[in-house]
Design a protein around this motif. Sequence first.
Motif, mmCIF file in Angstrom:
data_model
loop_
_atom_site.group_PDB
_atom_site.id
_atom_site.type_symbol
_atom_site.label_atom_id
_atom_site.label_comp_id
_atom_site.label_asym_id
_atom_site.label_seq_id
_atom_site.Cartn_x
_atom_site.Cartn_y
_atom_site.Cartn_z
ATOM 1 N N ILE A 167 72.321 37.579 41.320
ATOM 2 C CA ILE A 167 72.091 38.691 42.251
ATOM 3 C C ILE A 167 73.354 39.549 42.304
ATOM 4 O O ILE A 167 74.441 39.048 42.607
ATOM 5 C CB ILE A 167 71.737 38.164 43.643
ATOM 6 C CG1 ILE A 167 70.449 37.331 43.581
ATOM 7 C CG2 ILE A 167 71.568 39.324 44.624
ATOM 8 C CD1 ILE A 167 70.073 36.699 44.900
ATOM 9 N N PRO A 168 73.262 40.844 42.020
ATOM 10 C CA PRO A 168 74.448 41.708 42.058
ATOM 11 C C PRO A 168 75.003 41.821 43.473
ATOM 12 O O PRO A 168 74.295 41.623 44.459
ATOM 13 C CB PRO A 168 73.917 43.060 41.566
ATOM 14 C CG PRO A 168 72.607 42.757 40.907
ATOM 15 C CD PRO A 168 72.058 41.560 41.612
ATOM 16 N N SER A 169 76.272 42.158 43.558
ATOM 17 C CA SER A 169 76.906 42.408 44.856
ATOM 18 C C SER A 169 76.597 43.842 45.284
ATOM 19 O O SER A 169 76.838 44.791 44.535
ATOM 20 C CB SER A 169 78.414 42.201 44.758
ATOM 21 O OG SER A 169 78.715 40.870 44.418
ATOM 22 N N PHE A 170 76.068 44.008 46.493
ATOM 23 C CA PHE A 170 75.730 45.335 47.002
ATOM 24 C C PHE A 170 76.817 45.769 47.979
ATOM 25 O O PHE A 170 77.373 44.970 48.729
ATOM 26 C CB PHE A 170 74.369 45.318 47.699
ATOM 27 C CG PHE A 170 73.216 45.132 46.756
ATOM 28 C CD1 PHE A 170 72.597 46.232 46.185
ATOM 29 C CD2 PHE A 170 72.767 43.860 46.430
ATOM 30 C CE1 PHE A 170 71.533 46.068 45.308
ATOM 31 C CE2 PHE A 170 71.716 43.694 45.561
ATOM 32 C CZ PHE A 170 71.088 44.803 44.988
ATOM 33 N N ASP A 171 77.086 47.081 47.979
ATOM 34 C CA ASP A 171 78.086 47.588 48.910
ATOM 35 C C ASP A 171 77.433 47.884 50.264
ATOM 36 O O ASP A 171 76.252 47.614 50.481
ATOM 37 C CB ASP A 171 78.774 48.834 48.336
ATOM 38 C CG ASP A 171 77.786 49.953 48.018
ATOM 39 O OD1 ASP A 171 76.723 49.999 48.670
ATOM 40 O OD2 ASP A 171 78.079 50.761 47.119
ATOM 41 N N SER A 172 78.217 48.461 51.168
ATOM 42 C CA SER A 172 77.714 48.700 52.529
ATOM 43 C C SER A 172 76.581 49.714 52.569
ATOM 44 O O SER A 172 75.825 49.786 53.538
ATOM 45 C CB SER A 172 78.867 49.182 53.421
ATOM 46 O OG SER A 172 79.454 50.360 52.878
ATOM 47 N N ASP A 173 76.463 50.523 51.503
ATOM 48 C CA ASP A 173 75.401 51.527 51.457
ATOM 49 C C ASP A 173 74.197 51.026 50.663
ATOM 50 O O ASP A 173 73.334 51.820 50.262
ATOM 51 C CB ASP A 173 75.923 52.822 50.818
ATOM 52 C CG ASP A 173 77.035 53.448 51.636
ATOM 53 O OD1 ASP A 173 76.961 53.369 52.869
ATOM 54 O OD2 ASP A 173 77.975 54.009 51.040
ATOM 55 N N ASN A 174 74.152 49.722 50.432
ATOM 56 C CA ASN A 174 73.053 49.108 49.688
ATOM 57 C C ASN A 174 72.919 49.679 48.275
ATOM 58 O O ASN A 174 71.821 49.847 47.748
ATOM 59 C CB ASN A 174 71.716 49.265 50.437
ATOM 60 C CG ASN A 174 71.727 48.512 51.752
ATOM 61 O OD1 ASN A 174 72.315 47.431 51.846
ATOM 62 N ND2 ASN A 174 71.089 49.088 52.769
#
Length: 230
Positions: free
Chosen positions: A213-220
């Motif tokens: 699962i990729p890492s998502f930032d705060s803005d999805n």
Amino acid sequence: MSLLSRFFYKRPPDGLLEFIDRIYVFYSCFSTEVLPQGMYPVYLNEILTELHEEHVESSFLAINFRDGDKRSQFADILREYNIPVIDYPRHFEGCPVLPLSLIQHFLRVCEHWLSSGKNKNIILLHCERGTWPLLAFLLSCLLIYKELHGAEHKIPDIIYREAPKGFLPLFSALNPIPSQLRYMQYVARRNISPEWPPMERALFLDCLILRAIPSFDSDNGCRPLVRIFG
């Protein structure tokens, strides 16, 4: 005669390693030691003075693999001895190889210089800190180009063994040998290929499979960064 002794001889003069005939490599390229402040010019001046004394009728060409874009101290010192210097970059796209056009330039420069001057011209090879893997790679290409060795998969190991054990990983977390071998195959096949150097071709990926699962930032949002070697 071992493979190593076929290509390397005793250093004449001290501070240089003779690589095949009339091609010298500065022995400092194989070392992790850093000279004390102000000693580098002394080191070079001693070698160059001795070279001129031993080869009075020879002309010299220096090839330097440099770190960065600024003119190096090496080039400034050799200018005082009227020795031309050709600089090459330390890598291509983060890997210690060069584009085929630059590899071809290097090989032709060496061939032209050694074939002129009544077989008295000498080439000096030098690399700045961190550029040893590229120097080893182009030495390997030169051996193949001059048809001194046909087994390209063995040549890098022969040259890398000249440096201390563990020297290569100091300069690159990436193992460059697979990519270097691929480029060396291009050099080995130059006489049977209708196109030399081969044209650069774009690489297209039809499918990219992510098994985690990729890492998502705060803005999805997610921006995968793909680096392809080999």
